[in-house]
Design a protein around this motif. Structure first.
Motif, mmCIF file in Angstrom:
data_model
loop_
_atom_site.group_PDB
_atom_site.id
_atom_site.type_symbol
_atom_site.label_atom_id
_atom_site.label_comp_id
_atom_site.label_asym_id
_atom_site.label_seq_id
_atom_site.Cartn_x
_atom_site.Cartn_y
_atom_site.Cartn_z
ATOM 1 N N THR A 151 -1.809 -2.260 -15.500
ATOM 2 C CA THR A 151 -1.058 -1.015 -15.686
ATOM 3 C C THR A 151 -1.821 -0.042 -16.570
ATOM 4 O O THR A 151 -1.825 1.166 -16.315
ATOM 5 C CB THR A 151 0.324 -1.297 -16.291
ATOM 6 O OG1 THR A 151 0.175 -2.093 -17.486
ATOM 7 C CG2 THR A 151 1.195 -2.073 -15.309
ATOM 8 N N GLU A 194 5.387 -3.970 -1.018
ATOM 9 C CA GLU A 194 5.242 -3.395 -2.353
ATOM 10 C C GLU A 194 3.835 -2.845 -2.558
ATOM 11 O O GLU A 194 3.646 -1.797 -3.191
ATOM 12 C CB GLU A 194 5.575 -4.459 -3.411
ATOM 13 C CG GLU A 194 7.055 -4.825 -3.450
ATOM 14 C CD GLU A 194 7.364 -5.927 -4.441
ATOM 15 O OE1 GLU A 194 6.465 -6.297 -5.236
ATOM 16 O OE2 GLU A 194 8.508 -6.436 -4.434
ATOM 17 N N LEU A 227 2.964 1.006 -3.463
ATOM 18 C CA LEU A 227 2.104 1.364 -4.590
ATOM 19 C C LEU A 227 0.979 2.295 -4.142
ATOM 20 O O LEU A 227 0.662 3.281 -4.832
ATOM 21 C CB LEU A 227 1.523 0.095 -5.218
ATOM 22 C CG LEU A 227 0.544 0.287 -6.383
ATOM 23 C CD1 LEU A 227 1.214 1.036 -7.534
ATOM 24 C CD2 LEU A 227 0.016 -1.063 -6.859
ATOM 25 N N LEU A 255 2.280 5.815 -3.802
ATOM 26 C CA LEU A 255 2.427 6.479 -5.100
ATOM 27 C C LEU A 255 1.078 6.953 -5.634
ATOM 28 O O LEU A 255 0.958 8.085 -6.133
ATOM 29 C CB LEU A 255 3.077 5.520 -6.099
ATOM 30 C CG LEU A 255 4.558 5.187 -5.875
ATOM 31 C CD1 LEU A 255 4.987 4.044 -6.793
ATOM 32 C CD2 LEU A 255 5.430 6.424 -6.111
ATOM 33 N N ARG A 289 -0.253 9.971 -3.754
ATOM 34 C CA ARG A 289 0.432 11.217 -4.110
ATOM 35 C C ARG A 289 0.105 11.684 -5.524
ATOM 36 O O ARG A 289 0.474 12.780 -5.923
ATOM 37 C CB ARG A 289 1.951 11.036 -3.984
ATOM 38 C CG ARG A 289 2.435 10.853 -2.558
ATOM 39 C CD ARG A 289 3.930 11.152 -2.456
ATOM 40 N NE ARG A 289 4.713 10.273 -3.320
ATOM 41 C CZ ARG A 289 5.271 9.125 -2.904
ATOM 42 N NH1 ARG A 289 5.082 8.708 -1.653
ATOM 43 N NH2 ARG A 289 5.986 8.398 -3.739
ATOM 44 N N ASP A 348 1.250 10.127 -8.271
ATOM 45 C CA ASP A 348 2.354 9.779 -9.174
ATOM 46 C C ASP A 348 1.943 8.577 -10.029
ATOM 47 O O ASP A 348 2.471 7.459 -9.891
ATOM 48 C CB ASP A 348 3.619 9.452 -8.369
ATOM 49 C CG ASP A 348 4.169 10.654 -7.618
ATOM 50 O OD1 ASP A 348 3.951 11.780 -8.091
ATOM 51 O OD2 ASP A 348 4.804 10.455 -6.563
ATOM 52 N N LEU A 360 2.140 7.747 -13.340
ATOM 53 C CA LEU A 360 3.070 7.115 -14.289
ATOM 54 C C LEU A 360 4.089 6.244 -13.547
ATOM 55 O O LEU A 360 4.392 5.125 -13.980
ATOM 56 C CB LEU A 360 3.776 8.181 -15.123
ATOM 57 C CG LEU A 360 2.896 8.942 -16.121
ATOM 58 C CD1 LEU A 360 3.721 10.019 -16.828
ATOM 59 C CD2 LEU A 360 2.291 7.982 -17.146
ATOM 60 N N ILE A 361 4.613 6.768 -12.450
ATOM 61 C CA ILE A 361 5.566 5.985 -11.660
ATOM 62 C C ILE A 361 4.870 4.763 -11.070
ATOM 63 O O ILE A 361 5.421 3.655 -11.040
ATOM 64 C CB ILE A 361 6.178 6.851 -10.542
ATOM 65 C CG1 ILE A 361 6.944 8.023 -11.141
ATOM 66 C CG2 ILE A 361 7.081 6.020 -9.642
ATOM 67 C CD1 ILE A 361 7.473 9.006 -10.114
ATOM 68 N N ALA A 362 3.628 4.964 -10.606
ATOM 69 C CA ALA A 362 2.868 3.846 -10.032
ATOM 70 C C ALA A 362 2.633 2.749 -11.065
ATOM 71 O O ALA A 362 2.713 1.554 -10.745
ATOM 72 C CB ALA A 362 1.536 4.346 -9.484
ATOM 73 N N GLU A 422 4.486 1.969 -13.686
ATOM 74 C CA GLU A 422 5.733 1.241 -13.905
ATOM 75 C C GLU A 422 6.070 0.363 -12.706
ATOM 76 O O GLU A 422 6.556 -0.760 -12.856
ATOM 77 C CB GLU A 422 6.881 2.216 -14.196
ATOM 78 C CG GLU A 422 6.876 2.744 -15.613
ATOM 79 C CD GLU A 422 6.885 1.625 -16.648
ATOM 80 O OE1 GLU A 422 7.755 0.728 -16.555
ATOM 81 O OE2 GLU A 422 6.019 1.639 -17.539
ATOM 82 N N PHE A 423 5.806 0.872 -11.513
ATOM 83 C CA PHE A 423 6.038 0.086 -10.302
ATOM 84 C C PHE A 423 5.160 -1.159 -10.302
ATOM 85 O O PHE A 423 5.607 -2.262 -9.985
ATOM 86 C CB PHE A 423 5.748 0.948 -9.063
ATOM 87 C CG PHE A 423 6.054 0.267 -7.760
ATOM 88 C CD1 PHE A 423 7.317 0.388 -7.179
ATOM 89 C CD2 PHE A 423 5.101 -0.486 -7.101
ATOM 90 C CE1 PHE A 423 7.606 -0.236 -5.973
ATOM 91 C CE2 PHE A 423 5.378 -1.118 -5.896
ATOM 92 C CZ PHE A 423 6.638 -0.991 -5.330
#
Length: 295
Positions: A166, A255, A259, A262, A265, A267, A269-271, A273-274
């Motif tokens: 992460t 999943e 990922l 994300l 695109r 994204d 921060l969202i990626a 956390e995912f």
């Protein structure tokens, strides 16, 4: 070069086409395949010419080889050799995990123990050496590397993965490599199309660990990638048993694809956390199996 080696490489090429869902006309670069399978170009070229006869591959003068019209499942391949090699490989995996096979052993001892020829043993050991969990000693000896055996060490490795993977996504300059993205997406879609149950467990591990190593490599920081590769080498054997039940692998692939969407695109921060949740959920599922194996 033996016909048997060319047959094995042909199997790998068919698997490569199927797993990555390569379309008709996709370029099959001989040197790239040789690097992927860790062999010279000669057996790759021989395998491609053999596959050309079945229609799975076609050649174009001065341009090379391309995916043909025949579907991979329809390609006839020689029987016997690959299954034999996989059987010896799996036996070594199981006995290393059970610790019935010592960490340091000679080729003669291994030949007697498994009842195989030196040539067959050396082929399998060469594959294991490429994977990084055995190394040749002077003479005819071999040393198996340290691997994860306890539930505690397995959990620690997963928590370390969750932290470094992460954080890799959050590094300045993190950038998706488009050609890598296409390859990863094709691999995951290929698995969902029906190859999950057919692939050997070693190949499944390579695809999964390779997915995570690639998205970490996009950070541009080699220390993150080196750390992850070391952890993956250590956990390889115990993963073979933990993933004996392949029922969750469909969800894992979905999943992975989410990922990738994300990351494509932007994204990030969202990626991140995912990804943290993805790794954490995988640990929760596998932890129970590890406790059963190591208790």
């Amino acid at each position: 070069m033996s016909d048997r080696l060319a047959d094995r490489v042909a199997r790998r090429i068919v698997e490569h086409i199927r797993t990555r869902a390569l379309p008709e006309g996709a370029h099959l670069v001989a040197q790239e395949l040789a690097d992927l399978f860790k062999v010279s170009r000669a057996p790759v070229t021989a395998a491609l010419r053999a596959l050309e006869q079945s229609g799975a591959v076609r050649s174009v003068p001065n341009r090379g080889f391309f995916v043909g019209t025949a579907t991979p499942d329809a390609v006839p391949l020689a029987d016997g050799g690959e299954d034999d090699e996989d059987g010896l490989y799996n036996a070594i995996v199981d006995q290393r995990l059970d610790e019935t096979l010592p960490a340091k052993v000679s080729e003669n001892e291994l030949m007697r123990h498994f009842g195989v020829t030196r040539a067959r043993l050396q082929r399998t050991l060469a594959q294991i050496a490429d994977e990084g969990w055995v190394e040749r000693l002077p003479g005819h000896g071999w040393q198996f590397s340290t691997t994860l055996h306890t539930a505690e060490s397995y959990e620690q490795a997963y928590r370390f993965r969750g932290m470094i993977e992460t954080q890799a996504l959050l590094q300045p300059g993190y950038a998706v490599v488009p050609e890598d993205l296409v390859r990863l997406r094709a691999e995951q879609q290929g698995l969902l199309s029906g190859t999950i149950e057919a692939l050997p467990r070693a190949r499944l591990f390579e695809l999964n660990s390779g997915f995570h190593e690639t998205i970490v490599a996009w950070s541009g920081n080699p220390f993150f990638l080196d750390s992850l590769k070391r952890i993956n080498r250590l956990r390889r054997l115990i993963e073979f048993r933990v993933t004996g039940d392949r029922s969750r692998l469909d969800q894992q692939c979905r999943e992975h694809l989410a990922l990738l969407d994300l990351l494509e695109r932007g994204d990030i921060l969202i990626a991140a956390e995912f990804l943290r949740g993805h790794i954490g959920h995988a640990l929760a599922v596998k932890e129970r199996a590890v406790h059963r194996l190591t208790d």
